[in-house]
Structure formats: C-alpha cells, structure tokens
Design a protein around this motif. Structure first.
Motif, PDB file in Angstrom:
ATOM      1  N   GLY A   1       0.790  -1.222   0.000  1.00 15.97           N
ATOM      2  CA  GLY A   1       0.000   0.000   0.000  1.00 15.97           C
ATOM      3  C   GLY A   1       0.823   1.273   0.000  1.00 15.97           C
ATOM      4  O   GLY A   1       0.275   2.364  -0.169  1.00 15.97           O
ATOM      5  N   GLY A   2       2.122   1.138   0.188  1.00 18.95           N
ATOM      6  CA  GLY A   2       2.993   2.298   0.229  1.00 18.95           C
ATOM      7  C   GLY A   2       3.320   2.849  -1.146  1.00 18.95           C
ATOM      8  O   GLY A   2       2.844   2.335  -2.178  1.00 18.95           O
ATOM      9  N   SER A   3       4.147   3.892  -1.154  1.00 18.28           N
ATOM     10  CA  SER A   3       4.508   4.579  -2.389  1.00 18.28           C
ATOM     11  C   SER A   3       6.009   4.784  -2.469  1.00 18.28           C
ATOM     12  O   SER A   3       6.678   4.916  -1.442  1.00 18.28           O
ATOM     13  N   LEU A   4       6.498   4.806  -3.694  1.00 18.58           N
ATOM     14  CA  LEU A   4       7.894   5.132  -3.970  1.00 18.58           C
ATOM     15  C   LEU A   4       7.960   5.918  -5.271  1.00 18.58           C
ATOM     16  O   LEU A   4       7.075   5.778  -6.128  1.00 18.58           O
ATOM     17  N   ARG A   5       9.010   6.696  -5.411  1.00 25.17           N
ATOM     18  CA  ARG A   5       9.250   7.406  -6.667  1.00 25.17           C
ATOM     19  C   ARG A   5      10.654   7.069  -7.158  1.00 25.17           C
ATOM     20  O   ARG A   5      11.628   7.259  -6.422  1.00 25.17           O
ATOM     21  N   LEU A   6      10.721   6.570  -8.387  1.00 22.96           N
ATOM     22  CA  LEU A   6      11.989   6.295  -9.032  1.00 22.96           C
ATOM     23  C   LEU A   6      12.334   7.438  -9.976  1.00 22.96           C
ATOM     24  O   LEU A   6      11.454   7.992 -10.630  1.00 22.96           O
ATOM     25  N   SER A   7      13.631   7.754 -10.029  1.00 22.58           N
ATOM     26  CA  SER A   7      14.116   8.806 -10.924  1.00 22.58           C
ATOM     27  C   SER A   7      15.258   8.263 -11.762  1.00 22.58           C
ATOM     28  O   SER A   7      16.034   7.420 -11.308  1.00 22.58           O
ATOM     29  N   CYS A   8      15.368   8.792 -12.975  1.00 20.23           N
ATOM     30  CA  CYS A   8      16.453   8.396 -13.876  1.00 20.23           C
ATOM     31  C   CYS A   8      16.824   9.611 -14.721  1.00 20.23           C
ATOM     32  O   CYS A   8      15.955  10.227 -15.348  1.00 20.23           O
ATOM     33  N   VAL A   9      18.107   9.939 -14.730  1.00 23.41           N
ATOM     34  CA  VAL A   9      18.595  11.072 -15.513  1.00 23.41           C
ATOM     35  C   VAL A   9      19.674  10.583 -16.468  1.00 23.41           C
ATOM     36  O   VAL A   9      20.625   9.915 -16.052  1.00 23.41           O
ATOM     37  N   ALA A  10      19.520  10.939 -17.735  1.00 24.63           N
ATOM     38  CA  ALA A  10      20.520  10.593 -18.746  1.00 24.63           C
ATOM     39  C   ALA A  10      21.492  11.755 -18.910  1.00 24.63           C
ATOM     40  O   ALA A  10      21.088  12.914 -18.953  1.00 24.63           O
ATOM     41  N   SER A  11      22.778  11.416 -19.011  1.00 25.77           N
ATOM     42  CA  SER A  11      23.790  12.449 -19.191  1.00 25.77           C
ATOM     43  C   SER A  11      24.863  11.947 -20.146  1.00 25.77           C
ATOM     44  O   SER A  11      25.067  10.742 -20.291  1.00 25.77           O
ATOM     45  N   GLY A  12      25.546  12.901 -20.785  1.00 22.69           N
ATOM     46  CA  GLY A  12      26.602  12.527 -21.707  1.00 22.69           C
ATOM     47  C   GLY A  12      26.430  13.213 -23.049  1.00 22.69           C
ATOM     48  O   GLY A  12      25.820  14.280 -23.149  1.00 22.69           O
ATOM     49  N   ALA A  13      26.959  12.594 -24.090  1.00 19.91           N
ATOM     50  CA  ALA A  13      26.953  13.176 -25.435  1.00 19.91           C
ATOM     51  C   ALA A  13      25.609  12.934 -26.118  1.00 19.91           C
ATOM     52  O   ALA A  13      25.484  12.148 -27.044  1.00 19.91           O
ATOM     53  N   ILE A  14      24.589  13.645 -25.642  1.00 19.45           N
ATOM     54  CA  ILE A  14      23.214  13.415 -26.086  1.00 19.45           C
ATOM     55  C   ILE A  14      22.775  14.462 -27.090  1.00 19.45           C
ATOM     56  O   ILE A  14      22.857  15.655 -26.823  1.00 19.45           O
ATOM     57  N   PHE A  15      22.282  14.005 -28.244  1.00 24.20           N
ATOM     58  CA  PHE A  15      21.627  14.901 -29.194  1.00 24.20           C
ATOM     59  C   PHE A  15      20.123  14.920 -28.938  1.00 24.20           C
ATOM     60  O   PHE A  15      19.506  15.974 -28.931  1.00 24.20           O
ATOM     61  N   ASN A  16      19.577  13.738 -28.723  1.00 27.98           N
ATOM     62  CA  ASN A  16      18.143  13.625 -28.494  1.00 27.98           C
ATOM     63  C   ASN A  16      17.838  12.327 -27.748  1.00 27.98           C
ATOM     64  O   ASN A  16      18.528  11.332 -27.942  1.00 27.98           O
TER      65      ASN A  16
END
Length: 121
Positions: free
Chosen positions: A15-30
């Motif tokens: 019944g609980g809650s969690l939030r996952l996060s993900c960030v992309a970094s590096g030589a990104i065009f799109n």
C-alpha cells in the motif's frame, strides 16, 4: 558516452509509495523514448511503463491505475511514481532510454544499473 543514473528504490509495506528517478547524461543529441522495466530472479525483464517523446505513454496491465510515468524532456529525465504497491511489485527496476548521440547522430539503447524495490506484506 551516455550514462543513466537511477535513484529512489527502497523497501515499503503493502500500500505504500515510492518514486523512481532516472537522468541521462553525456553526449546526447536527443532522447526518444524513456521507460522503466523490472526483473525478478529467474524471469525475463518486463516493461513497466514507457513515455515516448511524442507524448504517448504505455503501461503494463499489472500497474495501470497505480503507477505514473512522467518525463522532463529538456532535462533528459524520467520518473516513475508508484502507489498502492503490492508484494508482486518487488523487483529490480531498470531505466531504459533510446538516445541519439551528438557525435554520430546514431541511436543507441542504454540501460541504468537497476534499483531494488521491495514491498513487504
């Protein structure tokens, strides 16, 4: 060249809650689609939710109405808000991204290192 940094896993009761996060970094065009998969021991990795850059969102039937995926397109980030968690949601959750590199303009698939989510009854 590209790294996906995940955070937010942990242990909660049913019944609980969690939030996952993900960030992309590096030589990104799109960054095209970003998604969350999960995997339990002895089983294949399964799609939990996907958010495409055109706004289309897909959820696994097992999480519809309980999980919400969202994106920060400019910040190359994706989030997964998980509510009403159940023991069967226990798994390692992986971030997935389709990234076009700024150097080669070639699309590649990248995975995060995985974050453990444990739901106890």
């Amino acid at each position: 060249q590209v790294k996906l940094a995940e955070s937010g896993g942990g242990s909660v009761q049913t019944g609980g809650s969690l939030r996952l996060s993900c960030v992309a970094s590096g030589a990104i065009f799109n960054v095209g689609s970003m998604a969350w998969y999960r995997q339990t021991p002895g089983n294949e990795r399964e799609l939990v939710a996907r958010a495409r850059d055109d706004g289309r969102i897909t959820y696994a039937d097992s999480v519809k109405g309980r999980f919400t995926i969202s994106r920060d397109v400019v910040g190359h980030a994706v989030y997964l808000d998980m509510d009403s968690l159940k023991p069967e949601d226990t798994a390692v959750y992986y971030c997935h991204a389709e990234v076009t590199l700024s150097v080669t303009y070639t699309p590649y698939i990248y995975w995060g290192q995985g974050t453990q989510v444990t739901v106890s009854s």
